[in-house]
Design an enzyme around this catalytic site. Sequence first.
Site, PDB file in Angstrom:
ATOM      1  N   HIS A 134       0.855  -1.194   0.000  1.00 42.15           N
ATOM      2  CA  HIS A 134       0.000   0.000   0.000  1.00 42.15           C
ATOM      3  C   HIS A 134       0.890   1.242   0.000  1.00 42.15           C
ATOM      4  O   HIS A 134       1.714   1.427   0.896  1.00 42.15           O
ATOM      5  CB  HIS A 134      -0.934   0.004   1.214  1.00 42.15           C
ATOM      6  N   ALA A 135       0.686   2.083  -0.985  1.00 37.87           N
ATOM      7  CA  ALA A 135       1.623   3.164  -1.295  1.00 37.87           C
ATOM      8  C   ALA A 135       1.877   4.125  -0.140  1.00 37.87           C
ATOM      9  O   ALA A 135       3.006   4.547   0.091  1.00 37.87           O
ATOM     10  CB  ALA A 135       1.111   3.934  -2.516  1.00 37.87           C
ATOM     11  N   ARG A 136       0.827   4.493   0.594  1.00 39.94           N
ATOM     12  CA  ARG A 136       0.967   5.559   1.606  1.00 39.94           C
ATOM     13  C   ARG A 136       1.607   5.090   2.906  1.00 39.94           C
ATOM     14  O   ARG A 136       1.900   5.899   3.786  1.00 39.94           O
ATOM     15  CB  ARG A 136      -0.406   6.157   1.898  1.00 39.94           C
ATOM     16  N   GLU A 137       1.833   3.778   3.041  1.00 41.57           N
ATOM     17  CA  GLU A 137       2.366   3.220   4.283  1.00 41.57           C
ATOM     18  C   GLU A 137       3.899   3.257   4.270  1.00 41.57           C
ATOM     19  O   GLU A 137       4.568   2.225   4.178  1.00 41.57           O
ATOM     20  CB  GLU A 137       1.806   1.800   4.478  1.00 41.57           C
ATOM     21  N   ARG A 175      -3.260   4.889  -1.951  1.00 46.64           N
ATOM     22  CA  ARG A 175      -3.132   3.550  -1.370  1.00 46.64           C
ATOM     23  C   ARG A 175      -2.854   2.469  -2.416  1.00 46.64           C
ATOM     24  O   ARG A 175      -2.006   1.596  -2.227  1.00 46.64           O
ATOM     25  CB  ARG A 175      -4.439   3.214  -0.638  1.00 46.64           C
ATOM     26  N   ASN A 229      -3.797  -5.750  -2.113  1.00 50.80           N
ATOM     27  CA  ASN A 229      -4.077  -6.700  -1.039  1.00 50.80           C
ATOM     28  C   ASN A 229      -5.538  -7.160  -1.012  1.00 50.80           C
ATOM     29  O   ASN A 229      -6.012  -7.707  -0.022  1.00 50.80           O
ATOM     30  CB  ASN A 229      -3.682  -6.123   0.324  1.00 50.80           C
ATOM     31  N   ARG A 230      -6.240  -6.913  -2.115  1.00 50.27           N
ATOM     32  CA  ARG A 230      -7.556  -7.526  -2.355  1.00 50.27           C
ATOM     33  C   ARG A 230      -7.546  -8.258  -3.709  1.00 50.27           C
ATOM     34  O   ARG A 230      -8.573  -8.726  -4.168  1.00 50.27           O
ATOM     35  CB  ARG A 230      -8.672  -6.459  -2.399  1.00 50.27           C
ATOM     36  N   HIS A 269       2.765  -3.803   6.772  1.00 51.91           N
ATOM     37  CA  HIS A 269       1.811  -2.713   6.531  1.00 51.91           C
ATOM     38  C   HIS A 269       1.886  -1.703   7.674  1.00 51.91           C
ATOM     39  O   HIS A 269       2.610  -1.888   8.639  1.00 51.91           O
ATOM     40  CB  HIS A 269       0.378  -3.276   6.497  1.00 51.91           C
ATOM     41  N   TYR A 328      -1.190   1.397   9.480  1.00 50.15           N
ATOM     42  CA  TYR A 328      -0.762   1.489  10.841  1.00 50.15           C
ATOM     43  C   TYR A 328      -1.782   0.789  11.716  1.00 50.15           C
ATOM     44  O   TYR A 328      -2.853   0.440  11.228  1.00 50.15           O
ATOM     45  CB  TYR A 328      -0.605   2.974  11.260  1.00 50.15           C
ATOM     46  N   GLU A 364       1.171  -4.987  11.119  1.00 44.44           N
ATOM     47  CA  GLU A 364       0.759  -3.579  11.029  1.00 44.44           C
ATOM     48  C   GLU A 364       1.646  -2.811  11.995  1.00 44.44           C
ATOM     49  O   GLU A 364       1.540  -2.993  13.216  1.00 44.44           O
ATOM     50  CB  GLU A 364      -0.720  -3.409  11.413  1.00 44.44           C
TER      51      GLU A 364
END
Length: 416
Positions: free
Chosen positions: A172-175, A230, A247-248, A300, A302, A374
């Site tokens: 996920h890009a923003r993580e 994301r 991730n889906r 991942h 948060y 996470e």
Amino acid sequence: MNLDRFFQTGDCTQTHDQVLSITPTTQAQVDILKNASTEYETVLWQPVSPHYIKEETQVHLFVPANSSETIKDLLQTHAITYEVLLANTNEMIEMQTRNDSTDPRSSASYYERYHTLEDIYFWINKTTLEHPAMVTAILIGSSYEKRPLYVLKLSVEDKPNKKAIWLDCGIHAREWISPAFCLWFVQYSLFYYKQNPDITSILDNMDVYVLPVMNPDGYRYTWTTNRMWRKNRSESPDGACYGVDLNRNFDAKWCTEGASDKPCSEIYCGQFPQSEPESEAVANFLRIHKDSVQLYLTIHSYSQMLLFPYSYTLDEADNHNDMLAMAQEAAQKIRRHYRNIYKYGAGAKTIYLAPGGSDDWAYNLGIKYAFTFELQDRGRYGFLLPPSHISKACNEALIAVKTIALRVIEKTQTPL
């Protein structure tokens, strides 16, 4: 809805984009919040989709300056409790993207900052050149926008039938803390092999495959255009929206409850299982190496959780108790060493149903130890975790990786 202009990382003129923590207490308030998160120019941080909003559960909502008054009025009108978590997100973004060092790669502090995709590619190249005996770069495919997907293989001795660990970051890009951990882990492994007994034992017994950025297109987009992105960057068939939630997108009860078939959704499952080049590359690699890979780890953020299959069903995995014991031990060690609390358990039971996940897919492939971590935090900064927190977040994840890896070695082979 085009939110990109609110996340221009270099533009700090907008000073009042905020993140609110909102707690609905009735179904009516839940419905109002679901509408607000879709009707106005906002971004849900937690939960990821309006589908998951429920009573007495905190909602973290990014609210750009031009929607702030409207949203707050709406909340006050309906007596919905909220507090401001981040009063100025632009300031936090600026802090995350700042790079103070002239030659960052020469100092330890390199791993205590976030890095652009270009910098990470440079680091991959430099690391393989400097450690040819231990590190090999493997090209496993390319992204939708044709960026290379490099896996680093950490291996100390090439013996027959050696088992392996898979570790991926940045799905996920923003993580951003996620790729930061993959870099941290590689550096730690190279520096502390033969010094730290745990990492030495792990590397003596297992190779480690590390994919530092599984979603390079999305990650780059968070640096250049929209910090809150994301998904990946593939275009939907009708051209209306971009991105699939990788991730889906795996073939594990694909696109059932907990995913969306709507291309504009943050949890869009894609046109078919492994429709995306990024998920397909990972799946192909793991299929080829399924007999050697014993442990699958995906990072991942948060919320501080150690999760394991299943996420697509409330049913327990066959070796649920083994994975539960491993996650519990890891969480206890984090608490003992770093005074930080991590929840742990099966994904669906611990958070919510989420089909098409990479860990469930890997588990069903036959990799009987599969975990999703996470990382920090639990919402104070969320995706905008300051660089000063990278070290602690990575050390917490590291202790969990080491704890679980050593237990997997114990369960699956006789240590050297």
